[in-house]
Design an enzyme around this catalytic site. Structure first.
Site, PDB file in Angstrom:
ATOM      1  N   SER A   1      15.627 -24.618  44.737  1.00 33.04           N
ATOM      2  CA  SER A   1      15.072 -25.975  45.072  1.00 33.04           C
ATOM      3  C   SER A   1      14.324 -26.632  43.960  1.00 33.04           C
ATOM      4  CB  SER A   1      14.454 -26.171  46.327  1.00 33.04           C
ATOM      5  OG  SER A   1      15.250 -25.604  47.293  1.00 33.04           O
TER       6      SER A   1
ATOM      7  N   GLU B   1     -20.714   8.711  -1.005  1.00 27.46           N
ATOM      8  CA  GLU B   1     -19.249   9.356  -1.553  1.00 27.46           C
ATOM      9  C   GLU B   1     -19.402   9.771  -2.826  1.00 27.46           C
ATOM     10  OE1 GLU B   1     -16.925  10.275   0.166  1.00 27.46           O
ATOM     11  OE2 GLU B   1     -17.739   9.775   2.159  1.00 27.46           O
TER      12      GLU B   1
END
Lengths: 782, 151
Positions: A476, A196
């Site tokens: 239940s 770069e």
């Protein structure tokens, strides 16, 4: 005279005109300088301001760091129930690479029966675990049989590093893992500079040589093929400016780059660049910095990357979207190989290394294997618990590290069990696809740690979380509270106390009558108490609850962990209580833990960005019920699985595997529930419809099947209740509430709180000749 | 797997019993035979031995792992690092939640932190798992008493 005087006058007039003109120019010049100074002053102020901007951001807190969320660490020891495949799956989730020797951290090797691992070190809330070489061997029954260090010596315990499972992100959704320059592989930094900005170490922020080189290249190519920006300029553009392309912005970029270079060292600039650079996207989350990039593409830390992986990451700097290696593998490979060429040309790697690396595959993890969005239901629970102690802005910016209780293997098993079973149930009952919804919560028995949360049949769905927010009648599932209230009075009730299951009408305070009916619409006469629970008889339960008093049953529910206000109506006795699966799990945790109430926990600890402990979430528990009473209740809930409404679980589970639990079904079968536990895990499952419409499912035909599928996959120890000293087991005839014997037909071995056992001996019809029975007893193992 | 009882008394009883076999066979004709009952829920005795069929997964106590964490927690307690001692003991409880000594260490650490309520809570839980009259049980009883004073 006149002429002369006229001439003189003219001369003097001209002179004065000239003087005036000269004075005017000077004054104009003076005025001009004044005007010229203003832009100069503005320019100077601008430069000072830019310098201030550069400094203030660079020296302050550079980024808003998301909170990172981790799963529970896997702790390995000889005796741990764990399938070998589950362990390998755990290692895959952690990004371990399979190799022939496991020579480096993050590698695993299979050597016959042994799995050899080179673990990575990790900083926990209590201490730093070092990287370690160890080997584990697994028995066929799914247990860690041996655990040894690299020299073959037994190891008592190994704590693996935890998987990262999510984050809490800033509004702009930028995510990054900060890394210091000294922790970055030198080859990565050098390769980045070579590709770069090869003049990075020489220029002062901008490079005229680079600009000239790029211009020449662009002219030759007839278009923009090369940029002249230095790393410093790129950093300025990403860090301080927007992505707008204009001359003004370019000028600002150059000025700020000069300022940055003048003020800070190359090392500081490079470190910031390595953490700032954009390297990809994961949904709405931006992947920034090389450390997170390594995790995103390879699920590996930076220091474990190989040359070809480093080259790919460096190549992505030019355009992470254009070179997206999942979408465009050819482009990405070509770019990577170009970077490798540059690295070789620059002398960073040998030509041979370059050739070898160029032949490597991209080595990416699967594109959808990003665990960050894998567990939205669990992360939602974590966020809610965090919000009690932290401000939202701190969670999004302070880089907190949150250690949770999630077990990725349990979570995956819960998700697949729910999704697969719902699909099968819809097919079986001819329902339209996606009619049914469901939720699952799994906790560790004894410490309230939440191991899994599934809030939707699609485990990846990040929306309405039924595990936390669907409050439905529990049916239940409430019954254990009624029977626990009774058993807490051992002077009145034991497991064989006869209960009347005939039809019942209860008059409520408002003058209304309530007539509960059994699911089968049949009455069962006198039934032993434990069978009324295990077979879930409504009439017997309503009668028992009415005898005990609704308020007393509600008090039991509160002691089990109920926090909501529930009106004391008789219908509560059969489950007219709206709770979420998570709340149900809290109640059943107290039952599974033999009466010890434990605070639910999804978080173990929170550290700040430097690894300092901010808060620990310790085990908080207290004794709410006596062990003897809970032992009796557990017996009844085990009977539910052996001979009651839960027995179909053994069509899927091993017959010898001891578990306990309770089914729940509500009116018109709108809700199908099951809550049950083994020695290690408690699971609560709900199935129903979002429109609260009826389903063809009971607790047993719906939720229990999901639960059974799930528990068949778990590495879990069976339930082995320890008999409290105040409990004794006796052979009794439960239907006549009399003492029996091991050789008497109809006798069962049932626990009693001492003093509550029957005194009368009943008639004994022998199972076998009593002498033969006695002889067999002599030879049987003791 | 348990060993068969081979003590002399039992051997004698077995020998004597053989003599009764013939009379037993006479009685056998009038006995009623039915299958054994379905396996009932199985308790472990206080000593930890199962009285019913073995589970599918054989039980292997991970004692060494717990011992390591006990040791770690003890040394942290000695260094008055209360939070670390609690964290280590909690790790131990994840492995074996019936280890009374781990509850004792947590209770002692909370006492060190001046949190009498928590100390008593954990000491009480430990007493559920401590052998009666053992050193651990005595220490837990003492902590309950001391915690009650702190409250």
């Amino acid at each position: 005279m006149t002429k002369r005087s006229n001439l003189k006058r003219r001369k003097s007039t001209a002179k004065s005109r000239q003087n005036r003109k000269r004075g005017g120019v000077l004054s104009a010049m003076r005025r001009w300088w004044k005007w010229a100074l203003i832009p100069l002053a503005i320019a100077v102020l601008g430069v000072v301001y830019l310098d201030y901007v550069v400094r203030s951001k660079f020296e302050g807190k550079k980024w808003a760091l998301p909170a990172r969320v981790y799963a529970r660490p896997l702790e390995l020891y000889a005796g741990l129930p764990l399938q070998r495949e589950a362990f390998l799956e755990e290692l895959r989730g952690l990004g371990y690479q399979f190799s022939s020797s496991a020579g480096r951290p993050g590698q695993v090797a299979i050597e016959g029966d042994w799995v050899r691992v080179h673990s990575r070190g990790f900083g926990f809330w209590d201490k730093q675990e070092p990287a370690l070489t160890f080997a584990a061997r697994f028995s066929a029954a799914g247990i860690v049989a041996d655990l040894q260090d690299g020299r073959g010596r037994d190891l008592p315990l190994v704590r693996m590093e935890p998987q990262e499972i999510g984050g809490i992100y800033p509004a702009h959704m930028e995510d990054r893992l900060l890394v210091r320059l000294e922790d970055i592989p030198p080859l990565l930094g050098e390769a980045l500079i070579a590709v770069e900005d090869r003049d990075f170490l020489r220029h002062h922020g901008i490079s005229l040589r680079s600009i000239a080189r790029a211009t020449l290249a662009n002219i030759r190519a007839g278009g923009v093929v090369q940029g002249g920006s230095t790393l410093t300029q790129q950093l300025v553009k990403n860090f301080y400016l927007n992505q707008q392309r204009s001359l003004v912005r370019k000028a600002l970029e150059a000025l700020m780059a000069l300022s940055l270079d003048a003020r800070y060292s190359k090392a500081e600039i490079l470190e910031t660049y390595l953490n700032e650079v954009y390297l990809g996207q994961s949904g709405s989350r931006g992947i920034h910095g090389f450390a997170l990039g390594a995790q995103h593409y390879f699920r590996q830390p930076l220091n474990e990357l190989e040359v070809h992986q480093i080259a790919l990451l460096v190549g992505l700097v030019k355009g992470a979207s254009y070179y997206n290696p999942w979408r465009h593998p050819e482009r990405a490979t070509a770019r990577r190989n170009l970077v490798l060429e540059v690295m070789a040309d620059s002398g960073l790697i040998t030509t041979r290394d370059k050739d070898l690396a160029s032949q490597q595959p991209l080595d990416l993890v699967k594109s959808n294997s990003d665990s960050i969005y894998s567990y939205p239901s669990f992360i939602e629970l974590v966020k809610r618990q965090l919000q009690r102690d932290y401000r939202p802005e701190d969670l999004r910016s302070e880089g907190l590290r949150v250690f949770t209780t999630l077990s990725p293997t349990v979570q995956k098993a819960a998700e697949s069990s729910l999704a697969n079973r719902l699909r099968q149930l819809e097919q079986k009952y001819g329902m339209t696809s996606d009619t049914l919804q469901g939720a699952v919560v799994v906790e560790a028995v004894g410490n309230g740690e939440v191991l899994a949360v599934v809030g939707d049949r699609n485990g990846k769905y990040n929306g309405f979380n039924r595990a936390l927010d669907a409050h439905r009648a529990i049916g239940s599932l409430v019954k254990p509270a009624v029977y626990l209230t009774a058993l807490s009075k051992p002077e009145q009730y034991s497991l064989i106390t006869p209960l009347d299951d005939s039809a019942i009408t209860v008059e409520s305070a408002g003058g209304q009558s309530w007539q509960p009916r059994n699911f089968s619409r049949e009455a069962h006469g006198q039934v032993p108490l434990y069978q009324a629970l295990s077979k879930s008889y409504n009439q017997a339960t309503a009668r028992l609850g009415t005898e005990l008093g609704v308020e007393d049953v509600l008090a039991t529910l509160r002691r089990l962990g109920l926090e909501d206000d529930v009106p004391a109506l008789p219908s509560v006795l059969l489950g007219a209580v709206d709770l979420s699966p998570l709340q149900v799990s809290k109640l059943y945790q107290t039952i599974a833990s033999e009466g010890i109430f434990t605070e639910q926990r999804a978080i173990l600890s929170v550290l700040d960005s430097r690894g300092q402990a901010l808060k620990r979430y310790p085990l908080v528990s207290e004794t709410r019920f006596e062990a003897d009473v809970m032992h009796l209740l557990q017996y009844a809930l085990q009977a539910t699985m052996r001979e009651g409404t839960g027995r179909s679980a053994y069509q899927i589970l091993d017959e010898q595997w001891q578990v306990a639990g309770k089914t729940g079904t509500t009116n018109e079968q709108r809700d199908s529930w099951f809550a049950g536990y083994s020695g290690d895990h408690l699971g609560v499952v709900w199935i129903g419809r979002d429109d609260n419409g009826p389903t063809p499912l009971t607790g047993a035909t719906g939720a229990l099947t999901v639960w059974s599928d799930l528990f068949a996959q778990l590495s879990s120890r069976p339930l082995l209740p320890v008999k409290p000293t105040n409990v004794e087991y006796l052979w009794v005839d439960p239907h006549n509430a009399t003492l029996g014997g091991a050789n008497c037909v109809g006798s069962e071995l049932i626990p009693f709180v001492k003093g509550s056992e029957p005194r009368i001996k009943g008639h004994c019809e022998y199972r076998q000749n009593p002498v033969v029975h006695w002889l067999k007893g002599l030879w049987s193992p003791r | 797997m348990k060993k068969l009882n081979r003590n002399p008394g039992t051997v004698f009883m077995r020998g004597a019993a053989l003599g009764l076999i013939s009379s037993a066979l006479v009685l056998a004709g009038c006995a009623t035979y039915t299958p054994a009952p379905a396996p009932a829920p199985a308790p472990e005795s206080e000593t930890g031995s199962a009285s019913r069929p073995a589970p599918a997964i054989p039980k292997q106590e991970p004692e060494r792992a717990v011992d390591r964490l006990l040791e770690e927690s003890r040394s942290q307690l000695a260094a008055r690092d209360w939070q670390a001692a609690i964290a280590s003991a909690e790790r131990g409880l994840r492995i074996n939640r019936r280890e009374a000594e781990l509850y004792l260490l947590i209770a002692e650490a909370y006492r060190g932190l001046g949190n009498g309520d928590r100390s008593v809570q954990f000491a009480r839980q430990g007493l559920r798992h401590a052998a009666e009259g053992s050193r651990t049980a005595k220490a837990l009883h003492n902590l309950v008493a001391a915690g009650e004073v702190l409250r």
